[in-house]
Design an enzyme around this catalytic site. Structure first.
Site, mmCIF file in Angstrom:
data_model
loop_
_atom_site.group_PDB
_atom_site.id
_atom_site.type_symbol
_atom_site.label_atom_id
_atom_site.label_comp_id
_atom_site.label_asym_id
_atom_site.label_seq_id
_atom_site.Cartn_x
_atom_site.Cartn_y
_atom_site.Cartn_z
ATOM 1 N N SER A 37 0.844 -1.198 0.000
ATOM 2 C CA SER A 37 0.000 0.000 0.000
ATOM 3 C C SER A 37 0.875 1.242 0.000
ATOM 4 C CB SER A 37 -0.904 0.017 1.230
ATOM 5 O OG SER A 37 -1.557 1.261 1.335
ATOM 6 N N HIS A 38 0.315 2.366 -0.444
ATOM 7 C CA HIS A 38 1.022 3.643 -0.316
ATOM 8 C C HIS A 38 1.173 4.030 1.150
ATOM 9 C CE1 HIS A 38 0.413 3.968 -4.580
ATOM 10 N NE2 HIS A 38 0.990 5.146 -4.621
ATOM 11 N N SER A 39 0.284 3.507 1.984
ATOM 12 C CA SER A 39 0.289 3.853 3.407
ATOM 13 C C SER A 39 0.722 2.654 4.243
ATOM 14 C CB SER A 39 -1.117 4.279 3.828
ATOM 15 O OG SER A 39 -1.270 4.142 5.223
#
Lengths: 199, 129
Positions: B10-12
């Site tokens: 994920s980007h996060s």
């Protein structure tokens, strides 16, 4: 290409990205996630830090090393896309390319970037600059003309609707802004055109 | 372990870790699992290097299924697979599926000993084609 020439090429590329980092970030903030300038600057400074080691390699190996470094340091989707561009050029170019070899290699590299991004010209991306640059190269245009063609091509992404990347989430609202990746590609093309003798 | 491994990208980091928590709750330790998130510089994003590390961590001879969120995660994951190279790259698939549902469904399928092909197909069923 002599090692000193490749070092100058790296310096010119890193300089122009650093000088325009804020502009690239502002473009990306308008229709993307706002990190393009910083990401590209980080990547090209990492390349600059190893410029001497890269420049000591053959041209294909040096380009492959630059591409790999960009993949590992730029982050975001730009890392793999610009990394693929340089890695593909490294794969396709002979050690001492003439204009025809450079044109052919760029054609292959454009195909590789297109496959990586699952994108085609006309979708408001870096490909919209690379394709006209390829055509200008193929037509035997001089370096300054190629740089101008790249700038015009980046400008031409303003009225386009983004169909790939984060900007595509905005749909119609992406119209009216220049694509940040197209702009940074044009900056790199100008840096190469102004650095390489007889380009 | 002979079960297919799952990698969450994920980007996060919070989304990646939270998704991994949900997978662990469903399948326990039956499935090799790794996650990564963030650009490696404290911001949102994905890192090819981190993805390669996560693939190593979740590696299984049965293969690895990668679940991603936004486009950059997919592009970086495909780049990571290419850089890992043959022969392992043939056993790694980046799934086209929603990250949370895809990871949970893929891991559940994997925990029963399903093949990589079956695991990926289960994840892909979640995506409108």
């Amino acid at each position: 290409m002599a090692a000193s020439d490749f070092s100058r090429l790296i310096a010119a590329a890193a300089d122009t990205i650093a000088a325009h980092a804020e502009e690239l970030t502002a473009l990306d903030q308008a229709i993307g996630d706002g990190d393009h300038g910083l990401n590209m600057q980080r990547g090209f400074e990492a390349v600059r830090a190893e410029a001497d080691a890269f420049a000591a390699k053959s041209l294909p190996d040096a380009l492959t090393a630059v591409g790999t470094k960009l993949v590992m340091t730029v982050g975001g989707a730009s890392g793999p896309l610009f990394g693929t561009l340089f890695m593909a050029l490294g794969r396709e170019l002979p050690p001492a390319p003439d204009r025809a070899a450079l044109t052919a290699a760029l054609g292959k590299a454009i195909e590789a970037v297109s496959a990586r991004g699952k994108s085609q010209p006309g979708q408001k991306t870096m490909l919209d600059v690379l394709q006209p640059v390829y055509e200008a190269l193929a037509q035997g245009k001089a370096g300054t003309e190629i740089a101008e063609a790249a700038d015009r091509a980046a400008d031409a992404t303003v009225p386009m609707k983004a169909l790939r990347g984060r900007a595509s989430f905005l749909g119609e609202r992406s119209i009216g802004h220049m694509d940040a990746g197209a702009r940074s590609t044009a900056l790199l093309v100008r840096a190469v055109a102004e650095t390489v003798e007889g380009f | 372990m002979s079960n297919v491994g799952i990698v969450i990208v994920s980007h996060s980091p919070l989304v990646a870790e939270g998704t991994a928590d949900m997978v662990r709750q469903m399948v326990g330790d039956e499935v090799p699992l790794a996650w990564c998130g963030g650009n490696g510089h404290g911001g949102l994003g994905t890192s090819v290097e981190a993805i390669m590390g996560a693939i190593d961590k979740a590696w299984s001879e049965a293969g690895v299924a990668i679940l991603v969120d936004l486009g950059g995660a997919e592009t970086n994951s495909e780049m990571a697979v290419e850089m890992i190279g043959e022969p392992r790259s043939h056993k790694i698939v980046v799934c086209n599926a929603p990250i949370v549902e895809g990871a949970v469904m893929a891991a559940t399928e994997a925990s029963g000993g399903a093949s990589l092909k079956e695991v990926v197909a289960t994840a892909h069923e979640l995506s409108p084609s």
